[in-house]
Design an enzyme around this catalytic site. Structure first.
Site, PDB file in Angstrom:
ATOM      1  N   LYS A 105       0.852  -1.195   0.000  1.00 35.48           N
ATOM      2  CA  LYS A 105       0.000   0.000   0.000  1.00 35.48           C
ATOM      3  C   LYS A 105       0.884   1.239   0.000  1.00 35.48           C
ATOM      4  O   LYS A 105       1.763   1.387   0.853  1.00 35.48           O
ATOM      5  CB  LYS A 105      -0.932  -0.020   1.215  1.00 35.48           C
ATOM      6  CG  LYS A 105      -1.908   1.138   1.244  1.00 35.48           C
ATOM      7  CD  LYS A 105      -3.108   0.849   2.142  1.00 35.48           C
ATOM      8  CE  LYS A 105      -2.741   0.641   3.587  1.00 35.48           C
ATOM      9  NZ  LYS A 105      -3.957   0.575   4.450  1.00 35.48           N
ATOM     10  N   MET A 130       2.170  -6.089   3.270  1.00 33.46           N
ATOM     11  CA  MET A 130       1.597  -7.209   4.017  1.00 33.46           C
ATOM     12  C   MET A 130       1.435  -8.393   3.073  1.00 33.46           C
ATOM     13  O   MET A 130       1.460  -8.237   1.851  1.00 33.46           O
ATOM     14  CB  MET A 130       0.244  -6.825   4.627  1.00 33.46           C
ATOM     15  CG  MET A 130       0.309  -5.674   5.617  1.00 33.46           C
ATOM     16  SD  MET A 130      -1.285  -5.295   6.400  1.00 33.46           S
ATOM     17  CE  MET A 130      -1.466  -6.720   7.483  1.00 33.46           C
ATOM     18  N   GLU A 131       1.269  -9.576   3.644  1.00 26.99           N
ATOM     19  CA  GLU A 131       0.978 -10.752   2.830  1.00 26.99           C
ATOM     20  C   GLU A 131      -0.247 -10.501   1.959  1.00 26.99           C
ATOM     21  O   GLU A 131      -1.203  -9.869   2.398  1.00 26.99           O
ATOM     22  CB  GLU A 131       0.692 -11.956   3.722  1.00 26.99           C
ATOM     23  CG  GLU A 131       1.887 -12.551   4.418  1.00 26.99           C
ATOM     24  CD  GLU A 131       1.483 -13.731   5.279  1.00 26.99           C
ATOM     25  OE1 GLU A 131       2.298 -14.648   5.424  1.00 26.99           O
ATOM     26  OE2 GLU A 131       0.352 -13.728   5.810  1.00 26.99           O
ATOM     27  N   LEU A 132      -0.215 -11.001   0.749  1.00 23.61           N
ATOM     28  CA  LEU A 132      -1.366 -10.877  -0.134  1.00 23.61           C
ATOM     29  C   LEU A 132      -2.462 -11.819   0.343  1.00 23.61           C
ATOM     30  O   LEU A 132      -2.217 -13.006   0.556  1.00 23.61           O
ATOM     31  CB  LEU A 132      -0.963 -11.213  -1.569  1.00 23.61           C
ATOM     32  CG  LEU A 132      -1.983 -10.910  -2.656  1.00 23.61           C
ATOM     33  CD1 LEU A 132      -2.213  -9.408  -2.779  1.00 23.61           C
ATOM     34  CD2 LEU A 132      -1.512 -11.474  -3.990  1.00 23.61           C
ATOM     35  N   ALA A 133      -3.657 -11.284   0.540  1.00 22.79           N
ATOM     36  CA  ALA A 133      -4.775 -12.074   1.060  1.00 22.79           C
ATOM     37  C   ALA A 133      -5.730 -12.436  -0.057  1.00 22.79           C
ATOM     38  O   ALA A 133      -5.710 -11.842  -1.135  1.00 22.79           O
ATOM     39  CB  ALA A 133      -5.501 -11.293   2.154  1.00 22.79           C
ATOM     40  N   ASP A 173     -13.296   0.236  11.141  1.00 26.22           N
ATOM     41  CA  ASP A 173     -13.756   0.517   9.780  1.00 26.22           C
ATOM     42  C   ASP A 173     -14.624  -0.644   9.303  1.00 26.22           C
ATOM     43  O   ASP A 173     -14.128  -1.752   9.097  1.00 26.22           O
ATOM     44  CB  ASP A 173     -12.552   0.697   8.850  1.00 26.22           C
ATOM     45  CG  ASP A 173     -12.956   1.201   7.470  1.00 26.22           C
ATOM     46  OD1 ASP A 173     -14.147   1.085   7.122  1.00 26.22           O
ATOM     47  OD2 ASP A 173     -12.078   1.706   6.751  1.00 26.22           O
ATOM     48  N   ASN A 225     -13.038  -4.921   3.773  1.00 25.97           N
ATOM     49  CA  ASN A 225     -12.057  -5.235   4.809  1.00 25.97           C
ATOM     50  C   ASN A 225     -12.251  -6.635   5.374  1.00 25.97           C
ATOM     51  O   ASN A 225     -11.509  -7.047   6.265  1.00 25.97           O
ATOM     52  CB  ASN A 225     -12.139  -4.219   5.952  1.00 25.97           C
ATOM     53  CG  ASN A 225     -11.743  -2.829   5.508  1.00 25.97           C
ATOM     54  OD1 ASN A 225     -11.047  -2.668   4.508  1.00 25.97           O
ATOM     55  ND2 ASN A 225     -12.179  -1.819   6.243  1.00 25.97           N
ATOM     56  N   ASP A 275      -6.993  -3.788   6.644  1.00 22.31           N
ATOM     57  CA  ASP A 275      -7.118  -2.344   6.885  1.00 22.31           C
ATOM     58  C   ASP A 275      -7.312  -2.023   8.360  1.00 22.31           C
ATOM     59  O   ASP A 275      -8.430  -1.860   8.848  1.00 22.31           O
ATOM     60  CB  ASP A 275      -8.259  -1.761   6.068  1.00 22.31           C
ATOM     61  CG  ASP A 275      -8.122  -0.256   5.896  1.00 22.31           C
ATOM     62  OD1 ASP A 275      -7.296   0.342   6.609  1.00 22.31           O
ATOM     63  OD2 ASP A 275      -8.832   0.324   5.067  1.00 22.31           O
TER      64      ASP A 275
END
Length: 544
Positions: free
Chosen positions: A237, A324-327, A367, A372, A386
């Site tokens: 990001k 971050m790790e790709l989700a 959020d 998310n 997030d």
């Protein structure tokens, strides 16, 4: 408070409204209990009944129904490459141009309707032409400006996109729905400048590859798919330049333009709520803080079989860059086609997580955007994303708040009033009209916890009933609500909204009663609270 809650009980997508990455992996063979606790906190709820437990047959059907391949991440078709105005002067110029353009648009629309044959558009049309200010041409001007400046202004627009169309004008709601779906992304040169400023000129040594075009563009930053040298797929990001320095001016400029239309209800953004909003936006612009919050949640949910939190890549973590790790998975708003049992289970887990965040962790990701929460049918898990708006809650607040909810669950209106005063939500000097409206709002929102047996979230009219109370609540309030409630009620309303959108049937009363008893048991002696988090002005602590 109830102004915000009443408006939020409507569909929302969230700022990363695209499918992201790959499946999270199966949990392995054998029977599993799908609970957010994996222990004693709510173990008894996974045994039977709607919204409680799933048998092996249910899980087998879910896995058989999963897509053969998780869709590749991609931007909205409406997103385009566009430079982000980084200075306050350039951002102000965009808002000034919008104000002038809207004024000219109003004159043109009024002239058109004054001509022979000119009339308001019929009910069957888009509805935008029913207001000269919110004509189709002006709607396009608002969308284009917000998608250009991005930042706090776009964030407010996305928040307003989830308001009920009885709460703000349908025309304005339609505009902000378009804004939510079509954020633009910055050009390559601007993206590379941020990477060099944050990670150094040798930033490429930290990754094997990084896609130049993002797969998601949001209000504060855009997300790129990358690959570490060890083969780990990551989501990086990157924050838009100038966003953090323009929060206050962006919010004020946007609201000044919108007030020209009289399309926002009076009192929607009171001074206290604006301060809370600006503080949250400042938190979201601090990616180091978000990394710490993500690490905290990853530890809290380490043994959870249903929720997972991607790992932070600390070598790609700075104030304006977060790796971050790709989700993998799909946002909750794409889960409507699942079976009733699966939808019940997902929503039961979401509500359980909310209660744990507030009353066990006293640390909440506030959020509620559906993007998310990514559901992966192959593993029957939800990935949480997030964490920029995460915050802590003190025991003094939660001690009083849980008693307000308990009073509503018990149907005790007098107790709701007294506990609201203990919470400092009321002063004790309010008019009877205000006190009655406040109690009624609490009772309405407490109905799921007061209902014996499964509560049908899909059959209620909560938003409309709260909406009817808002004029009295705005007119007669004597003091602002506790600062914690602005974010908390947005999250709780979002959770209720998700349950309504998925038409879930959940035994909420049993869930809350168990939470209540465990909360007070854990307070004797005091349970340790979540670790302190860096806030504005605090020094950074490495999330590892």
């Amino acid at each position: 408070m109830w102004l915000k809650v009443g408006g939020l009980l409507r569909g929302t997508g969230g700022q990363l409204g695209q499918t992201v990455g790959w499946p999270c992996g199966a949990l392995g063979p054998g029977p599993h209990r799908w609970g957010p606790c994996g222990g004693s906190w709510a173990q008894k709820f996974y045994q039977d009944g709607p919204g409680r437990g799933l048998g092996e047959e249910d899980i087998r059907r879910a896995r058989e129904a999963r897509p053969r391949k998780t869709p590749r991440p991609q931007l909205s078709d409406r997103s385009r490459e566009r430079k982000v105005p980084a200075s306050r002067i350039s951002r102000l110029a965009n808002f000034g141009g919008l104000a002038v353009g809207l004024g000219l648009g109003v004159l043109a629309e009024m002239a058109k309707k004054s001509m022979p044959g000119g009339r308001l558009q019929s009910e069957g049309g888009s509805g935008l032409d029913s207001s000269p200010f919110l004509s189709e041409a002006n709607a396009e001007r608002i969308v284009q400006t917000l998608c250009t400046v991005r930042g706090a202004a776009l964030k407010v627009g996305q928040m307003l996109s989830i308001q009920d169309n009885s709460f703000i004008s349908p025309q304005l709601q339609h505009i902000f729905e378009r804004v939510r779906q079509s954020a633009d992304f910055m050009p390559r040169w601007q993206m590379l400048r941020v990477l060099e400023e944050e990670l150094g000129r040798d930033w490429q040594a930290k990754v094997a590859s990084l896609e130049e075009v993002p797969f998601a563009a949001a209000s504060i930053g855009q997300v790129h798919q990358g690959l570490l040298r060890d083969g780990t797929e990551v989501a990086v990001k990157i924050q838009y330049p100038g966003i953090a320095q323009s929060i206050q001016s962006d919010v004020q400029n946007l609201l000044a333009v919108l007030k020209m239309s009289a399309a926002l209800p009076a009192g929607l953004f009171a001074e206290q709520s604006l301060q809370a909003l600006q503080q949250e936006l400042a938190w979201e612009c601090d990616y180091r803080r978000e990394a710490a919050c993500a690490q905290n949640f990853r530890q809290l949910l380490a043994n959870d079989p249903f929720f997972r939190v991607p790992a932070v890549v600390k070598e790609l973590c700075t104030t304006r860059v977060l790796g971050m790790e790709l989700a993998g998975g799909v946002p909750l708003d794409q889960c409507q086609g699942l079976s009733q049992d699966l939808r019940n289970q997902i929503c039961f887990q979401l509500l359980t997580l909310c209660l744990r965040e507030l009353f066990e962790f006293r640390f909440m990701q506030t959020d509620p955007n559906w993007a998310n929460f990514l559901y992966d049918a192959s593993s029957h898990q939800v990935t949480l994303l997030d964490f920029g708006a995460s915050r802590e809650f003190g025991t003094e607040f939660t001690d009083h708040y849980i008693e307000v909810v308990k009073a509503a669950a018990d149907g005790d209106r007098d107790c709701v009033l007294q506990k609201s005063r203990d919470l400092k939500f009321l002063t004790g000097f309010e008019t009877k009209a205000f006190s009655d409206a406040h109690v009624e709002a609490v009772m309405i929102l407490g109905e799921p916890f007061a209902t014996q047996g499964p509560y049908d979230f899909g059959s209620g009219e909560t938003a409309r009933r709260i909406q009817d109370l808002i004029p009295v609540l705005l007119r007669h309030r004597l003091c602002p609500p506790p600062e914690e409630t602005y974010a908390l009620h947005r999250k709780l309303a979002g959770a209720f909204l998700a349950c309504a959108h998925l038409r879930a049937h959940i035994a909420c009363r049993d869930l809350f009663q168990d939470t209540y008893h465990r909360y007070w048991a854990s307070r004797q002696p005091d349970a340790a609270t979540a670790g302190s988090l860096p806030t504005k002005g605090d020094s950074w602590v490495d999330p590892s």
